[in-house]
Design a protein around this motif. Structure first.
Motif, PDB file in Angstrom:
ATOM      1  N   LEU A 140       0.824  -1.211   0.000  1.00 31.44           N
ATOM      2  CA  LEU A 140       0.000   0.000   0.000  1.00 31.44           C
ATOM      3  C   LEU A 140       0.859   1.262   0.000  1.00 31.44           C
ATOM      4  CD1 LEU A 140      -2.866  -1.000   2.460  1.00 31.44           C
ATOM      5  CD2 LEU A 140      -3.024  -0.711  -0.025  1.00 31.44           C
ATOM      6  N   ALA A 141       1.978   1.221   0.720  1.00 33.13           N
ATOM      7  CA  ALA A 141       2.854   2.397   0.755  1.00 33.13           C
ATOM      8  C   ALA A 141       3.409   2.699  -0.634  1.00 33.13           C
ATOM      9  CB  ALA A 141       3.987   2.183   1.748  1.00 33.13           C
ATOM     10  N   ARG A 142       3.786   1.667  -1.360  1.00 34.37           N
ATOM     11  CA  ARG A 142       4.317   1.891  -2.705  1.00 34.37           C
ATOM     12  C   ARG A 142       3.217   2.293  -3.677  1.00 34.37           C
ATOM     13  NH1 ARG A 142       8.722  -3.112  -3.139  1.00 34.37           N
ATOM     14  NH2 ARG A 142      10.074  -2.351  -1.468  1.00 34.37           N
ATOM     15  N   ALA A 143       2.033   1.706  -3.502  1.00 34.75           N
ATOM     16  CA  ALA A 143       0.908   2.100  -4.356  1.00 34.75           C
ATOM     17  C   ALA A 143       0.531   3.562  -4.132  1.00 34.75           C
ATOM     18  CB  ALA A 143      -0.293   1.201  -4.088  1.00 34.75           C
ATOM     19  N   ALA A 144       0.704   4.042  -2.896  1.00 31.09           N
ATOM     20  CA  ALA A 144       0.356   5.424  -2.562  1.00 31.09           C
ATOM     21  C   ALA A 144       1.272   6.443  -3.233  1.00 31.09           C
ATOM     22  CB  ALA A 144       0.384   5.615  -1.048  1.00 31.09           C
ATOM     23  N   GLU A 145       2.360   5.979  -3.834  1.00 25.18           N
ATOM     24  CA  GLU A 145       3.197   6.896  -4.609  1.00 25.18           C
ATOM     25  C   GLU A 145       2.489   7.345  -5.888  1.00 25.18           C
ATOM     26  OE1 GLU A 145       6.877   4.898  -5.290  1.00 25.18           O
ATOM     27  OE2 GLU A 145       7.263   4.560  -3.148  1.00 25.18           O
ATOM     28  N   THR A 146       1.485   6.553  -6.303  1.00 28.48           N
ATOM     29  CA  THR A 146       0.717   6.875  -7.514  1.00 28.48           C
ATOM     30  C   THR A 146      -0.740   7.182  -7.212  1.00 28.48           C
ATOM     31  OG1 THR A 146       2.156   5.440  -8.837  1.00 28.48           O
ATOM     32  CG2 THR A 146       0.008   5.981  -9.781  1.00 28.48           C
ATOM     33  N   LEU A 147      -1.309   6.474  -6.244  1.00 27.86           N
ATOM     34  CA  LEU A 147      -2.727   6.598  -5.923  1.00 27.86           C
ATOM     35  C   LEU A 147      -2.941   7.448  -4.684  1.00 27.86           C
ATOM     36  CD1 LEU A 147      -3.779   2.851  -6.389  1.00 27.86           C
ATOM     37  CD2 LEU A 147      -3.761   4.666  -8.122  1.00 27.86           C
ATOM     38  N   ASP A 148      -4.077   8.115  -4.629  1.00 28.14           N
ATOM     39  CA  ASP A 148      -4.483   8.893  -3.459  1.00 28.14           C
ATOM     40  C   ASP A 148      -5.560   8.106  -2.731  1.00 28.14           C
ATOM     41  OD1 ASP A 148      -5.376  10.659  -1.557  1.00 28.14           O
ATOM     42  OD2 ASP A 148      -6.015  12.217  -2.978  1.00 28.14           O
ATOM     43  N   PHE A 149      -5.193   7.491  -1.596  1.00 27.40           N
ATOM     44  CA  PHE A 149      -6.146   6.630  -0.892  1.00 27.40           C
ATOM     45  C   PHE A 149      -7.195   7.417  -0.109  1.00 27.40           C
ATOM     46  CE2 PHE A 149      -2.900   3.490  -1.858  1.00 27.40           C
ATOM     47  CZ  PHE A 149      -3.677   2.381  -2.180  1.00 27.40           C
ATOM     48  N   ALA A 150      -7.123   8.738  -0.157  1.00 26.38           N
ATOM     49  CA  ALA A 150      -8.201   9.554   0.397  1.00 26.38           C
ATOM     50  C   ALA A 150      -9.376   9.636  -0.573  1.00 26.38           C
ATOM     51  CB  ALA A 150      -7.698  10.957   0.724  1.00 26.38           C
ATOM     52  N   GLU A 151      -9.150   9.202  -1.819  1.00 34.79           N
ATOM     53  CA  GLU A 151     -10.177   9.173  -2.848  1.00 34.79           C
ATOM     54  C   GLU A 151     -10.497   7.715  -3.190  1.00 34.79           C
ATOM     55  OE1 GLU A 151     -11.744  11.813  -4.011  1.00 34.79           O
ATOM     56  OE2 GLU A 151     -10.541  13.159  -2.745  1.00 34.79           O
ATOM     57  N   PRO A 152     -11.675   7.462  -3.793  1.00 37.98           N
ATOM     58  CA  PRO A 152     -12.048   6.074  -4.095  1.00 37.98           C
ATOM     59  C   PRO A 152     -11.043   5.355  -4.998  1.00 37.98           C
ATOM     60  CG  PRO A 152     -13.969   7.499  -4.254  1.00 37.98           C
ATOM     61  CD  PRO A 152     -12.779   8.407  -4.080  1.00 37.98           C
ATOM     62  N   VAL A 153     -10.859   4.076  -4.715  1.00 34.76           N
ATOM     63  CA  VAL A 153      -9.985   3.184  -5.476  1.00 34.76           C
ATOM     64  C   VAL A 153     -10.766   1.900  -5.758  1.00 34.76           C
ATOM     65  CG1 VAL A 153      -7.870   1.797  -5.421  1.00 34.76           C
ATOM     66  CG2 VAL A 153      -7.881   4.094  -4.419  1.00 34.76           C
ATOM     67  N   ALA A 154     -10.624   1.358  -6.949  1.00 31.47           N
ATOM     68  CA  ALA A 154     -11.147   0.020  -7.233  1.00 31.47           C
ATOM     69  C   ALA A 154     -10.025  -0.969  -6.973  1.00 31.47           C
ATOM     70  CB  ALA A 154     -11.640  -0.078  -8.666  1.00 31.47           C
ATOM     71  N   LEU A 155     -10.214  -1.808  -5.959  1.00 25.61           N
ATOM     72  CA  LEU A 155      -9.225  -2.809  -5.576  1.00 25.61           C
ATOM     73  C   LEU A 155      -9.606  -4.135  -6.215  1.00 25.61           C
ATOM     74  CD1 LEU A 155      -6.855  -3.927  -3.889  1.00 25.61           C
ATOM     75  CD2 LEU A 155      -8.478  -4.189  -1.988  1.00 25.61           C
ATOM     76  N   SER A 156      -8.707  -4.679  -7.016  1.00 22.61           N
ATOM     77  CA  SER A 156      -8.972  -5.902  -7.752  1.00 22.61           C
ATOM     78  C   SER A 156      -8.031  -7.009  -7.302  1.00 22.61           C
ATOM     79  CB  SER A 156      -8.794  -5.623  -9.261  1.00 22.61           C
ATOM     80  OG  SER A 156      -8.778  -6.816 -10.000  1.00 22.61           O
TER      81      SER A 156
END
Length: 271
Positions: A140-156
């Motif tokens: 999740l920490a590495r994904a947060a370099e691209t994604l903003d987890f304060a906004e909706p995410v589709a987790l697959s």
């Protein structure tokens, strides 16, 4: 763009890997004799696996399209596997070119193909994280370099949970998934599929036994066991159903005539 870890991958070809077995079933070329051997052994005892692999990919594409059409612009795909077109980012960015997609997988051969995973639109973003689903904090920490987890995410997590056990002292798959969902903002989607013994018990058990003999844990789950992953979330219609029947396109309806697909799928919303 570059992958998060550009170091040359070290690929273990002494034992099969699920992503490479799956690649063989899909007709891919990025597998080794040990993967093909296991894939053929399973196919010999479970004739549903080829159509199941195809139906599972098409479910992913439809589910991602539904999430994108609902307004979701961020996607985290864990257990990505070897790139097969159209891939998740092509579906999402086909709906909304500004979509951001992060792929994550622990197979070094997927890392080798990371460049193909990163060929997205100029308006959006694509990234690859080489990490194991069990290492939630790092992933999740590495994904947060691209994604903003304060906004909706589709987790697959498509065709991944059947490789993870229930034991709280082991994989603790239910606790693991709860932790991922807790990290998501309201309005996020959870997209899941996994093998079930409900529809073809003898064949699925033989397939599972072949996986286990190869050193790969395998945990088919019943309808109730799979549905448990969505506890606390709002399931989208038609609920949990074999992947071939989840909001099928006309082509999917035609393919249903080939026979059963013992893979459940579902999409849920975090409200």
């Amino acid at each position: 763009m570059t992958a998060s870890e550009p170091a040359p991958p070290v690929i273990d070809t002494s034992r099969p890997h699920p992503a490479r077995v799956y690649d063989w079933w899909l007709g891919g070329k990025d597998n080794y004799p040990v993967d093909e051997e296991l894939a053929r052994r399973i196919l010999a005892v479970d004739g549903t696996v080829l159509r199941g692999a195809r139906a599972n990919r098409r479910f992913m594409q439809r589910a991602v399209r539904v999430a994108a059409e609902s307004g979701t612009r961020q996607f985290l795909d864990i257990g990505t596997g070897i790139p097969t077109e159209p891939n998740l980012h092509q579906v999402a960015q086909g709906v909304a070119p500004e979509s951001k997609v992060v792929y994550a997988d622990n197979d070094p051969i997927v890392l080798r193909h990371a460049e193909a995973l990163l060929r997205g639109t100029a308006e959006g973003a694509t990234a690859y994280v080489h990490a194991d689903v069990r290492d939630r904090g790092t992933l999740l920490a590495r994904a947060a370099e691209t994604l903003d987890f304060a906004e909706p995410v589709a987790l697959s997590l498509v065709a991944l949970t059947h490789y993870l056990g229930d034991d709280p002292d082991g994989d603790d798959v239910y606790g693991l998934l709860r932790g991922y969902v807790e990290a998501l903002a309201p309005g996020s989607h959870l997209i899941l599929s996994q093998v079930t013994p409900d529809l073809s018990p003898a064949a699925v058990e033989q397939a599972a036994a072949n996986f286990r003999r190869s050193g790969t844990p395998f945990h088919p789950r019943s309808l109730s066991g799979f549905s448990r992953f969505f506890d606390g979330l709002e399931l989208l219609g038609p609920g949990v159903i074999p992947v071939s029947g989840w909001r099928p396109d006309p082509e999917d309806v035609a393919l249903q005539q080939e026979g059963i697909v013992p893979v459940y799928g579902g999409v849920a919303l975090k409200v």
